[in-house]
Structures are given as structure tokens and as C-alpha cells.
Write a protein that holds these residues in place. Structure first.
Motif, mmCIF file in Angstrom:
data_model
loop_
_atom_site.group_PDB
_atom_site.id
_atom_site.type_symbol
_atom_site.label_atom_id
_atom_site.label_comp_id
_atom_site.label_asym_id
_atom_site.label_seq_id
_atom_site.Cartn_x
_atom_site.Cartn_y
_atom_site.Cartn_z
ATOM 1 N N ILE A 108 0.866 -1.171 0.000
ATOM 2 C CA ILE A 108 0.000 0.000 0.000
ATOM 3 C C ILE A 108 0.907 1.226 0.000
ATOM 4 O O ILE A 108 2.016 1.191 0.533
ATOM 5 N N SER A 109 0.453 2.280 -0.637
ATOM 6 C CA SER A 109 1.180 3.543 -0.610
ATOM 7 C C SER A 109 0.182 4.677 -0.454
ATOM 8 O O SER A 109 -0.926 4.638 -1.009
ATOM 9 N N VAL A 110 0.570 5.658 0.332
ATOM 10 C CA VAL A 110 -0.234 6.857 0.557
ATOM 11 C C VAL A 110 0.744 8.023 0.450
ATOM 12 O O VAL A 110 1.515 8.284 1.369
ATOM 13 N N VAL A 111 0.768 8.680 -0.698
ATOM 14 C CA VAL A 111 1.785 9.702 -0.952
ATOM 15 C C VAL A 111 1.134 11.011 -1.401
ATOM 16 O O VAL A 111 0.022 11.023 -1.927
ATOM 17 N N SER A 112 1.865 12.104 -1.196
ATOM 18 C CA SER A 112 1.364 13.419 -1.583
ATOM 19 C C SER A 112 2.545 14.319 -1.915
ATOM 20 O O SER A 112 3.702 13.992 -1.614
ATOM 21 N N GLY A 113 2.250 15.463 -2.532
ATOM 22 C CA GLY A 113 3.307 16.395 -2.902
ATOM 23 C C GLY A 113 2.944 17.187 -4.133
ATOM 24 O O GLY A 113 1.766 17.452 -4.382
ATOM 25 N N ILE A 114 3.951 17.548 -4.916
ATOM 26 C CA ILE A 114 3.768 18.289 -6.166
ATOM 27 C C ILE A 114 4.025 17.341 -7.330
ATOM 28 O O ILE A 114 5.025 16.627 -7.351
ATOM 29 N N LEU A 115 3.106 17.328 -8.297
ATOM 30 C CA LEU A 115 3.270 16.444 -9.449
ATOM 31 C C LEU A 115 4.529 16.796 -10.229
ATOM 32 O O LEU A 115 4.725 17.961 -10.602
ATOM 33 N N PRO A 116 5.392 15.813 -10.505
ATOM 34 C CA PRO A 116 6.554 16.077 -11.356
ATOM 35 C C PRO A 116 6.115 16.293 -12.801
ATOM 36 O O PRO A 116 5.058 15.795 -13.222
ATOM 37 N N PRO A 117 6.884 17.018 -13.584
ATOM 38 C CA PRO A 117 6.503 17.312 -14.985
ATOM 39 C C PRO A 117 6.191 16.060 -15.802
ATOM 40 O O PRO A 117 5.263 16.066 -16.616
ATOM 41 N N SER A 118 6.968 14.995 -15.613
ATOM 42 C CA SER A 118 6.734 13.777 -16.400
ATOM 43 C C SER A 118 5.367 13.170 -16.093
ATOM 44 O O SER A 118 4.667 12.687 -16.993
ATOM 45 N N ALA A 119 4.959 13.193 -14.820
ATOM 46 C CA ALA A 119 3.651 12.657 -14.444
ATOM 47 C C ALA A 119 2.538 13.546 -14.983
ATOM 48 O O ALA A 119 1.495 13.052 -15.443
ATOM 49 N N MET A 120 2.740 14.872 -14.934
ATOM 50 C CA MET A 120 1.738 15.788 -15.485
ATOM 51 C C MET A 120 1.566 15.562 -16.981
ATOM 52 O O MET A 120 0.448 15.600 -17.511
ATOM 53 N N GLN A 121 2.672 15.296 -17.662
ATOM 54 C CA GLN A 121 2.606 15.047 -19.103
ATOM 55 C C GLN A 121 1.780 13.798 -19.398
ATOM 56 O O GLN A 121 0.961 13.785 -20.322
ATOM 57 N N GLN A 122 1.995 12.737 -18.606
ATOM 58 C CA GLN A 122 1.211 11.517 -18.773
ATOM 59 C C GLN A 122 -0.272 11.784 -18.593
ATOM 60 O O GLN A 122 -1.109 11.314 -19.369
ATOM 61 N N MET A 123 -0.614 12.536 -17.547
ATOM 62 C CA MET A 123 -2.023 12.791 -17.239
ATOM 63 C C MET A 123 -2.676 13.690 -18.282
ATOM 64 O O MET A 123 -3.822 13.468 -18.676
ATOM 65 N N ARG A 124 -1.941 14.691 -18.726
ATOM 66 C CA ARG A 124 -2.501 15.571 -19.762
ATOM 67 C C ARG A 124 -2.717 14.819 -21.069
ATOM 68 O O ARG A 124 -3.650 15.126 -21.823
ATOM 69 N N ALA A 125 -1.874 13.825 -21.323
ATOM 70 C CA ALA A 125 -2.046 13.001 -22.521
ATOM 71 C C ALA A 125 -3.342 12.194 -22.442
ATOM 72 O O ALA A 125 -3.881 11.779 -23.473
ATOM 73 N N ARG A 126 -3.833 11.951 -21.211
ATOM 74 C CA ARG A 126 -5.097 11.227 -21.013
ATOM 75 C C ARG A 126 -6.290 12.169 -20.907
ATOM 76 O O ARG A 126 -7.393 11.733 -20.579
ATOM 77 N N GLY A 127 -6.066 13.462 -21.150
ATOM 78 C CA GLY A 127 -7.173 14.398 -21.155
ATOM 79 C C GLY A 127 -7.343 15.207 -19.887
ATOM 80 O O GLY A 127 -8.284 16.007 -19.788
ATOM 81 N N LYS A 128 -6.453 15.040 -18.896
ATOM 82 C CA LYS A 128 -6.537 15.826 -17.669
ATOM 83 C C LYS A 128 -6.055 17.249 -17.951
ATOM 84 O O LYS A 128 -5.066 17.456 -18.656
#
Length: 385
Positions: A141-161
Motif C-alpha cells: 500500500i502507498s499513501v503519498v502526496s506532494g507536487i506532481l513532477p513534470p513527467s507525471a503531469m505530461q502523462q495525465m494531460r495526454a489522457r485528457g486531464k
């Protein structure tokens, strides 16, 4: 009255009872098994009564939660707290069930490794390695928080976020497991259920759920695959009968090893970006899917853990594990997100890799063999139910 009904069911089946090992505040399953086929499943939470809050199972968890327990108890209305309590319960139930199979064969218990992340949050990694039944079993299990790194934001925006600004806060919590049994006749299983919440610079918040469960056998036992899919369909149908066929196809398409031209396994369900109709209903759906893991998989472990196998069958198992590794390291979105996240704990992310695997140059199974029969299904997915 309940006792009389249960006895009647048992007599009708003319069989033995199968009880999934679960702690007292959790689900309790009774299965009536005839000729190796599961005929009926009864849940004590299926009589219209409300399900007990996951937080009530805290005394059975594998470790103290990432978030302070008192805070989770006092904020059980907060979806972040509800999800954390749910994944803690799912991890504990599955670990206890697997340990029971190991103990019956004189095997091992899980190593429990709780870790913290400097950027926020942490996780609990449970690994059973070199056991009698399981060569490597991991339940994280993982429970994490923080600021999205650019690479993760790029992945999410590619999915329409769509996010405003470049400093997007995030919260992510999930339970993930991969089980690599020793016996080649027991399939590998994977499941992952997760919740994501983001807050853009302008204060706008978005949330969604994702997850799935899938099966990767080394040899095709159609009865096993049908049982597995029936349990997942049952979980989906409780919410909407359109969900199983949709998420079954999504699973077949997602777990595709493109360069091999075959699926990783015989599928299951997979979904992402689920955010309707309401957060409560999405949570209930994901919880039901997570609860279906034990009844879908444990009967297969119990059925095959004492099967005899040959050296040739073991070699084929190791080859199939090689394909498993290829998918996880090249295509799996969760693995990529984990590796790209600052402060990532690589040991936990790579927990899904088997203890042993094999790559053989230009290997092809003999035509008409049971190995070739499996590959045919991996190249041409079926509707199992």
C-alpha cells in the motif's frame, strides 16, 4: 434461520465447505464446491445491511497506517481517509489469506516493511519470498502526496486531464499486489486499486479512481479462467451490468505486449479515470472489486498447489515470467509513474518482478502443445463467460 438455510445449501451441493480465511470484522465467504467448480458464494454483507466501516478492522492491519489512526477515525467522512482505511484492510486480508496457504505447507510469513517518503506520505510493503507455495508474493500500500513532477503531469494531460499552472498538488493512495507462485500450475495474479486527487494552482480539485485485477496462467485451465472472470463480473454487476464487458475489453487492450503481439495473460478487468456518478458510489464499486480478489484467486491456489510438475513445465513458467517482466518495465503506466515520482521507493515499485525468470532466444512452443494452446489465447483473447 440462517443456520438452517446454510445447511440446506450444503446438502444440495453434497460437497465440502470452503471458507476464505478472513478476520472477524471483515467479509466472510462460504463456498459450496462440487467437482472442483464453485457453485455459490454467500456474503454476510449481502442481505441489505450496511457494510462495516473499514476503519473498524484496524486491529488486523499489517502495520500502523501512514496517516495517524486517530486522524483516520475522526475524519472517516474524508475520501482520502476512507481510501486509506480500505486499502489497509484489503492488504491485511490478502496477506493473511496467503499466509494461511503457506502455513499449511510449513512455509513462511510476510516481511512487513513500513517506509516514509521525504516529500510526503509513505507506504507499507509486505513481501513473502522463497516460500513453499509462493516464490515471491508482494502486497503493497502507498499513501503519498506532494507536487506532481513534470513527467507525471505530461502523462495525465495526454489522457485528457487539464491542470492550471505547473505546481499541481497531488494525493495518491492505492493497494497493489503481484503473486508469483512456485508451482507452474498456479497462475500469477495481479491487482491494483487506487485513488487520485489533484489540486491546481487556482484551487480547482479533481479526483478519480482506477484499478483492476488480472490473471496470468502458464497453462490454460479453462475452468479456472471462467471461475476467475465470474467473480469479477459478479463484483461489477452489483453496480452496472455494462461495466464488466467494458472493463474486460479494457484489460485485454491494456495488458498487450506490443512487440510480442500477445496479451500478458487471460485478462480480467481494468479501468481508470472513474469519477462518476458520485465519489461514494465510485468508492463502493472499487471496494467491491478489491473484495473479489480472494474469492477469485484463492480457490485456484488451493486447487493446484500440490500438483506435480516437470522440469520442462518449470522452464516454460520461467519463460512466461520473462514476458511478464517485459510488460511491467516497458509498458505499465503505474510502474512509470512510480519511477518518475520524486522520492520514489524503487524496491517497492519493482516488487512486481519475479524472483526468477528466463529469456530464450527465438523460443516457440511446439505446434499442438499445451504451451502453444496458451499462446493462441494470449494472441486471440476470448470472452470467458
Amino acid at each position: 434461520m440462517f443456520r438452517h438455510c446454510l445447511r440446506a445449501f450444503v446438502r444440495l451441493a453434497s460437497t465440502r465447505e470452503f471458507q476464505v480465511p478472513v478476520k472477524t470484522t471483515h467479509r466472510f465467504y462460504v463456498k459450496l464446491v462440487g467437482g472442483g467448480t464453485v457453485l455459490y458464494q454467500l456474503s454476510l454483507f449481502g442481505f441489505g445491511g450496511s457494510r462495516k466501516p473499514d476503519i473498524e478492522s484496524a486491529d488486523t492491519w499489517m502495520a500502523k497506517p501512514i496517516t495517524d489512526l486517530k486522524y483516520l477515525q475522526e475524519n472517516n467522512h474524508d475520501m482520502k481517509c476512507r481510501v486509506e482505511a480500505m486499502i489497509m484492510r484489503i492488504q491485511a486480508e490478502f496477506c493473511h489469506a496467503l499466509e494461511k496457504e503457506e502455513e499449511e505447507e510449513g512455509g513462511k510469513k510476510f516481511l512487513v516493511d513500513k517506509w516514509e517518503r521525504d516529500q510526503g506520505g509513505g507506504g507499507i510493503t509486505c513481501v513473502l519470498q522463497d516460500g513453499t507455495v509462493f516464490e515471491k508474493a508482494g502486497v503493497n500500500i502507498s499513501v503519498v502526496s506532494g507536487i506532481l513532477p513534470p513527467s507525471a503531469m505530461q502523462q495525465m494531460r495526454a489522457r485528457g486531464k487539464k491542470f492550471e499552472g505547473e505546481k499541481v498538488k497531488f494525493f495518491a493512495a492505492g493497494v497493489s499486489s503481484v503473486i508469483h507462485p512456485k508451482n507452474p500450475h498456479i497462475p500469477t495474479v495481479h491487482f491494483n486499486y487506487r485513488y487520485f486527487e489533484v489540486e491546481a494552482e487556482n484551487g480547482e480539485k479533481q479526483w478519480w479512481f482506477g484499478g483492476g485485477t488480472d490473471l496470468t496462467p502458464n497453462f490454460l485451465e479453462e475452468e479456472d479462467v471462467v471461475h476467475f472472470h465470474k467473480e469479477l463480473k459478479k463484483a461489477c454487476d452489483r453496480h452496472d451490468k455494462k461495466l464488466y464487458p467494458k472493463y474486460k475489453k479494457w484489460c485485454d487492450d491494456y495488458f498487450f505486449v506490443t512487440h510480442r503481439g500477445e496479451r500478458r495473460g487471460v485478462g480480467g478487468i481494468f479501468f481508470d479515470d472513474v469519477d462518476e456518478p458520485t465519489a461514494d458510489k465510485c468508492f463502493d464499486f472499487v471496494t467491491g472489486c478489491a473484495d473479489s480478489v480472494i474469492p477469485s484467486y484463492l480457490p485456484l491456489v488451493q486447487k493446484h498447489k500440490k500438483d506435480l510438475y516437470s522440469y520442462k513445465e518449470r522452464e516454460w513458467q520461467l519463460l512466461r515470467r520473462g514476458r511478464y517482466v517485459e510488460f511491467n518495465l516497458i509498458y505499465d503506466r503505474g510502474t512509470k509513474f512510480g519511477l518518475y515520482t520524486p522520492g520514489a521507493r524503487f524496491e517497492s515499485i519493482l516488487m512486481s518482478l519475479p524472483l526468477n525468470a528466463r529469456w530464450e532466444y527465438m523460443h516457440k512452443p511446439a505446434p499442438g502443445s499445451k504451451e502453444a494452446r496458451l499462446v493462441d489465447v494470449l494472441q486471440n483473447p476470448r470472452d470467458w463467460i
